[in-house]
Design a protein around this motif. Structure first.
Motif, PDB file in Angstrom:
ATOM      1  N   TRP A  85       0.784  -1.119   0.009  1.00 34.53           N
ATOM      2  CA  TRP A  85       0.178  -0.239   0.093  1.00 34.53           C
ATOM      3  C   TRP A  85       0.746   1.238   0.049  1.00 34.53           C
ATOM      4  O   TRP A  85       0.625   2.069  -0.697  1.00 34.53           O
ATOM      5  CB  TRP A  85      -0.711  -0.088   1.180  1.00 34.53           C
ATOM      6  N   GLY A  86       1.876   1.282   0.795  1.00 32.59           N
ATOM      7  CA  GLY A  86       2.700   2.317   0.872  1.00 32.59           C
ATOM      8  C   GLY A  86       3.450   2.651  -0.624  1.00 32.59           C
ATOM      9  O   GLY A  86       3.580   3.769  -0.885  1.00 32.59           O
ATOM     10  N   GLU A  87       3.781   1.702  -1.248  1.00 28.82           N
ATOM     11  CA  GLU A  87       4.377   1.864  -2.599  1.00 28.82           C
ATOM     12  C   GLU A  87       3.425   2.725  -3.584  1.00 28.82           C
ATOM     13  O   GLU A  87       3.896   3.226  -4.507  1.00 28.82           O
ATOM     14  CB  GLU A  87       4.688   0.504  -3.139  1.00 28.82           C
ATOM     15  N   GLY A  88       2.108   2.480  -3.259  1.00 29.02           N
ATOM     16  CA  GLY A  88       1.091   3.352  -4.038  1.00 29.02           C
ATOM     17  C   GLY A  88       1.433   4.822  -3.872  1.00 29.02           C
ATOM     18  O   GLY A  88       0.684   5.629  -4.509  1.00 29.02           O
ATOM     19  N   LEU A  89       2.270   5.421  -2.945  1.00 30.45           N
ATOM     20  CA  LEU A  89       2.502   6.673  -2.593  1.00 30.45           C
ATOM     21  C   LEU A  89       3.382   7.103  -3.733  1.00 30.45           C
ATOM     22  O   LEU A  89       3.739   8.550  -3.823  1.00 30.45           O
ATOM     23  CB  LEU A  89       2.997   6.915  -1.302  1.00 30.45           C
ATOM     24  N   ARG A  90       3.897   6.230  -4.708  1.00 32.22           N
ATOM     25  CA  ARG A  90       4.963   6.825  -5.662  1.00 32.22           C
ATOM     26  C   ARG A  90       3.977   7.489  -6.615  1.00 32.22           C
ATOM     27  O   ARG A  90       4.963   8.571  -7.089  1.00 32.22           O
ATOM     28  CB  ARG A  90       5.331   5.486  -6.327  1.00 32.22           C
ATOM     29  N   GLU A  91       2.911   7.349  -7.024  1.00 34.09           N
ATOM     30  CA  GLU A  91       2.072   8.230  -7.878  1.00 34.09           C
ATOM     31  C   GLU A  91       1.938   9.748  -7.248  1.00 34.09           C
ATOM     32  O   GLU A  91       2.603  10.742  -8.047  1.00 34.09           O
ATOM     33  CB  GLU A  91       0.954   7.641  -8.072  1.00 34.09           C
ATOM     34  N   PRO A  92       1.254   9.658  -6.155  1.00 38.00           N
ATOM     35  CA  PRO A  92       1.351  11.348  -5.663  1.00 38.00           C
ATOM     36  C   PRO A  92       2.865  12.085  -5.363  1.00 38.00           C
ATOM     37  O   PRO A  92       2.743  13.128  -5.773  1.00 38.00           O
ATOM     38  CB  PRO A  92       0.371  11.061  -4.356  1.00 38.00           C
ATOM     39  N   VAL A  93       3.670  11.200  -4.842  1.00 35.64           N
ATOM     40  CA  VAL A  93       5.021  11.815  -4.775  1.00 35.64           C
ATOM     41  C   VAL A  93       5.557  12.296  -5.824  1.00 35.64           C
ATOM     42  O   VAL A  93       6.185  13.184  -6.062  1.00 35.64           O
ATOM     43  CB  VAL A  93       5.816  10.740  -3.890  1.00 35.64           C
ATOM     44  N   GLU A  94       5.725  11.455  -7.059  1.00 32.34           N
ATOM     45  CA  GLU A  94       6.172  11.773  -8.251  1.00 32.34           C
ATOM     46  C   GLU A  94       5.288  13.027  -8.801  1.00 32.34           C
ATOM     47  O   GLU A  94       5.937  13.793  -9.695  1.00 32.34           O
ATOM     48  CB  GLU A  94       6.241  10.424  -9.349  1.00 32.34           C
ATOM     49  N   ALA A  95       4.269  12.791  -8.836  1.00 31.73           N
ATOM     50  CA  ALA A  95       3.372  14.111  -9.114  1.00 31.73           C
ATOM     51  C   ALA A  95       3.810  15.186  -8.557  1.00 31.73           C
ATOM     52  O   ALA A  95       3.893  16.469  -9.065  1.00 31.73           O
ATOM     53  CB  ALA A  95       1.827  13.771  -8.929  1.00 31.73           C
ATOM     54  N   LEU A  96       4.161  15.400  -7.402  1.00 36.49           N
ATOM     55  CA  LEU A  96       4.672  16.563  -6.464  1.00 36.49           C
ATOM     56  C   LEU A  96       5.965  16.945  -6.831  1.00 36.49           C
ATOM     57  O   LEU A  96       6.192  18.329  -7.269  1.00 36.49           O
ATOM     58  CB  LEU A  96       4.756  16.245  -4.880  1.00 36.49           C
ATOM     59  N   VAL A  97       6.767  15.766  -7.118  1.00 40.86           N
ATOM     60  CA  VAL A  97       7.945  16.219  -8.040  1.00 40.86           C
ATOM     61  C   VAL A  97       8.056  16.790  -9.192  1.00 40.86           C
ATOM     62  O   VAL A  97       8.795  18.004  -9.449  1.00 40.86           O
ATOM     63  CB  VAL A  97       8.850  14.931  -8.029  1.00 40.86           C
ATOM     64  N   ARG A  98       7.143  16.382 -10.037  1.00 38.46           N
ATOM     65  CA  ARG A  98       7.063  17.280 -11.453  1.00 38.46           C
ATOM     66  C   ARG A  98       6.385  18.380 -11.111  1.00 38.46           C
ATOM     67  O   ARG A  98       6.689  19.495 -11.897  1.00 38.46           O
ATOM     68  CB  ARG A  98       5.654  16.391 -12.336  1.00 38.46           C
ATOM     69  N   TRP A  99       5.472  18.685 -10.128  1.00 36.35           N
ATOM     70  CA  TRP A  99       4.715  20.184  -9.927  1.00 36.35           C
ATOM     71  C   TRP A  99       5.830  21.124  -9.487  1.00 36.35           C
ATOM     72  O   TRP A  99       6.002  22.205  -9.527  1.00 36.35           O
ATOM     73  CB  TRP A  99       3.705  19.856  -8.732  1.00 36.35           C
ATOM     74  N   SER A 100       6.867  20.492  -8.512  1.00 36.39           N
ATOM     75  CA  SER A 100       7.922  21.459  -8.172  1.00 36.39           C
ATOM     76  C   SER A 100       9.038  21.710  -9.108  1.00 36.39           C
ATOM     77  O   SER A 100      10.041  22.417  -8.684  1.00 36.39           O
ATOM     78  CB  SER A 100       8.564  20.672  -6.890  1.00 36.39           C
ATOM     79  N   ALA A 101       9.023  21.463 -10.343  1.00 34.67           N
ATOM     80  CA  ALA A 101       9.808  21.920 -11.266  1.00 34.67           C
ATOM     81  C   ALA A 101      10.451  23.207 -11.138  1.00 34.67           C
ATOM     82  O   ALA A 101      11.619  23.615 -11.215  1.00 34.67           O
ATOM     83  CB  ALA A 101       9.336  21.519 -12.815  1.00 34.67           C
TER      84      ALA A 101
END
Lengths: 223, 223
Positions: A85-101
């Motif tokens: 389940w925790g691995e499922g946080l990859r999506e939102p975390v990567e989305a935040l990384v993209r947003w922070s460009a």
DNA sequence: CCGCATCCTCATGGATACTG
DNA sequence: CAGTATCCATGAGGATGCGG
């Protein structure tokens, strides 16, 4: 026993933040998305989190089912790792990384840096781009080695040169982040001196440069 | 002037959390992802945030370029709204909403509820599913009216019945969340009494039920 | 050493009253 | 209505201690 202060709202976002919204929690998840790690390693990577806070957050995340303690057979020690389940946080975390460009494009400033974090950044961005052809390049940055590998199964970014890619070049952290964030082209990075070595393979990887909209605010200057 | 405590890490996630990681910040973003709102409305929706904190967070988000003050010509008042960059937070926020499916499936408990939040939840999930055919259904829930509309251009979820869809049914909040989260089927929702009206269109919308992995932890019980 | 627990100080969050 | 000002509770940060 620092009780997770709840928003007490029947809403997905509020419930999610009840679990991973505390300070340092998502940064712990970040480290474990890159690789499982033991307590001391997390304490070192996070560099600034008090040891009691780290212990608190780890216990909280474990109780919530986000992380778990595992036995690392190779090293013969206990490591923290994400649950399924925790691995499922990859999506939102990567989305935040993209947003922070735009935020990382503002430059490093006095901030701490660890090449591990580039693994996540490169996955977040490079994972999106469709591959014209298989490619494997090595990037030496800040004393660490990153391998970006792309084949039919997808794109992967790993720490270390194993096996050593045919093309290996070196770059500075800011350049790699800016390339990953898509705020600079490979050509510009080379002319600016941020890359050493043959950048042709690199240009193939970061071919499509998606320029994010810049933040309009003025509070983004890095002192 | 509560200085945003920075992680001081040259990493996308850390930089993003420096901007939206403070308590209440992402919930403010949530409200503005649903619709622009004035100060008093935000204060009401967030239901629990102290007014000084709300003012602090609004000023911080404005300084960072995430939100801005706009003039609502129809109502003749100032509203807060997301900037173009701030709108980019829809991706990570919706990803968090999807990730939290097991948490909302645990039930409402004593938590506050606002039908607005279902707009975001339905967009986060229903936006994914490919449409077999155009459909427009109305859902009355908790005294509010939600319209889920799907055409060639995509899927949209709005507040209010305008224009009134041909199919309108009523459901309770927990059922709608569970349907959106994909942890219950329309058939089960109907037999459990969570839906009133003709659910055939609803079944078409929530046809493909993606069951998320349940959280393994024990700390998820809602008291 | 590693993996935490304790203690103390102070910034941040939370509730309420108050003001332009 | 849209915030400020004030006061108290709580959690963060840093140093240090302690058992295995």
């Amino acid at each position: 026993m620092p009780a997770a202060r709840s928003y007490s709202q029947f809403c997905g976002l509020a419930r999610a933040l009840d679990v991973v919204g505390d300070r340092w929690s998502l940064l712990i998840v970040r480290e474990l998305l890159i690789s499982p790690a033991r307590y001391g390693e997390l304490y070192q990577f996070l560099a600034g989190a008090a040891t009691n806070l780290l212990a608190d957050r780890l216990r909280g995340l474990e109780n919530s089912g986000v992380i778990e303690r595992r036995l690392d057979v190779e090293r013969g020690c206990v490591v923290y790792a994400l649950t399924e389940w925790g691995e499922g946080l990859r999506e939102p975390v990567e989305a935040l990384v993209r947003w922070s460009a735009p935020l990382v494009a503002a430059g490093r400033g006095q901030d701490a840096f660890n090449a591990r974090w580039l693994v996540l950044a490169l996955q977040a961005i490079a994972g999106d781009r469709t591959s014209p052809r298989p490619v494997a390049i090595g990037i030496a940055v800040d004393g660490a080695e990153l391998t970006l590998r792309r084949d039919k199964t997808g794109t992967s970014v790993t720490l270390g040169f194993a096996p050593r890619p045919a093309t290996v070049l070196s770059a500075d952290p800011e350049t790699v982040f800016s390339l990953a964030a898509g705020v600079i082209s490979v050509r510009d990075a080379v002319t600016a001196g941020g890359v050493e070595g043959d950048p042709r393979e690199l240009a193939a990887v970061f071919a499509s440069t998606a320029t994010p909209p810049p933040p309009s605010g003025s509070g983004l200057a890095i002192p």
